[in-house]
Motif scaffolding. Structure first.
Motif, PDB file in Angstrom:
ATOM      1  N   TYR A   4       1.753   1.413   5.522  1.00 29.46           N
ATOM      2  CA  TYR A   4       3.129   1.849   5.244  1.00 29.46           C
ATOM      3  C   TYR A   4       3.322   3.305   5.675  1.00 29.46           C
ATOM      4  N   HIS A  62      -0.869   9.701   6.233  1.00 29.82           N
ATOM      5  CA  HIS A  62      -1.473   8.536   6.888  1.00 29.82           C
ATOM      6  C   HIS A  62      -2.884   8.862   7.371  1.00 29.82           C
ATOM      7  N   TRP A  98       3.492   3.484   9.386  1.00 25.21           N
ATOM      8  CA  TRP A  98       4.778   2.973   9.888  1.00 25.21           C
ATOM      9  C   TRP A  98       5.878   4.028   9.731  1.00 25.21           C
ATOM     10  N   GLN A  99       5.868   4.731   8.615  1.00 27.92           N
ATOM     11  CA  GLN A  99       6.866   5.778   8.401  1.00 27.92           C
ATOM     12  C   GLN A  99       6.680   6.923   9.406  1.00 27.92           C
ATOM     13  N   TRP A 153      -1.054   0.364   1.895  1.00 22.68           N
ATOM     14  CA  TRP A 153      -0.411   1.667   1.677  1.00 22.68           C
ATOM     15  C   TRP A 153      -0.584   2.559   2.905  1.00 22.68           C
ATOM     16  N   TYR A 187       4.444  12.167   6.409  1.00 23.29           N
ATOM     17  CA  TYR A 187       3.763  10.889   6.627  1.00 23.29           C
ATOM     18  C   TYR A 187       2.590  10.990   7.588  1.00 23.29           C
TER      19      TYR A 187
END
Length: 199
Positions: free
Chosen positions: A37, A101, A40-41, A34, A97
């Protein structure tokens, strides 16, 4: 020889305590994915802006009439692509994000290190020794990679692209090690079942 010592909790309670580790580690694996992800976003937010800037350099100036009025024309494919990417980036920005993150990585680092050290200490307290092998070494490697990836954050915040790429590479290796721990962890679970006396 029993892997689990006789304590006040009894064999089966210690067995249950030890079996909670796969649940916690499974949760950490999914949380790692997660966090990846989210990262990455956040990277897409930055790379989309770079792509938009590159496309803007390709846009030809709008032609004008002799009076200086812009000539109306259909948008070029490049301009349409810029509009599409701009909309995508706006949606990505709404996802926050970057902050998500960072927060996920911080939580993962804290809980992951706690679980890695706690697991080793728990084993040593119960058995008086550690069991060197792939599971232990992979766990140590994962913990070191978490710390190394986190140490790159200040350089990443200053825009260092090498640090960003290294951060991604370290975390990719981390996921591979995490996945490799699954079969070795299952072997340990079977040993716990084998040496635990259930009521």
């Amino acid at each position: 020889m029993h892997l689990l010592s006789v304590g006040s909790m009894g064999y089966w309670r210690e067995g249950l305590l030890h079996l909670s580790t796969p649940i916690v580690m499974g949760g950490l694996l999914f949380y790692t994915l997660w966090a990846g992800y989210l990262g990455w976003q956040w990277r897409r937010v930055r790379t989309t802006q770079n792509e938009i800037s590159e496309l803007k350099r390709q846009v030809k100036p709008t032609p004008v009439t002799p009076e200086g009025t812009p000539v109306e024309a259909a948008p070029s494919p490049v301009e349409l692509k810029i509009q599409q990417l701009t909309e995508e980036r706006k949606e990505l920005i709404k996802g926050s994000y970057r902050d998500r993150h960072f927060n996920a990585g911080s939580i993962l680092l804290g809980f992951g290190v706690f679980e890695a050290i706690g697991g080793g200490v728990n084993t040593w307290l119960r058995t008086g020794k550690l069991f060197p092998g792939p599971h232990l070494f992979a766990g140590a490697g994962i913990t070191v990679l978490w710390a190394a990836a986190a140490a790159l954050v200040p350089a990443m915040q200053k825009g260092n692209e090498t640090a960003r790429n290294l951060h991604i590479a370290l975390n990719a290796i981390n996921v591979v090690l995490f996945l490799w721990q699954i079969p070795t962890g299952i072997d340990i679970v079977f040993k716990v079942f084998e040496f635990t006396k259930w009521p």
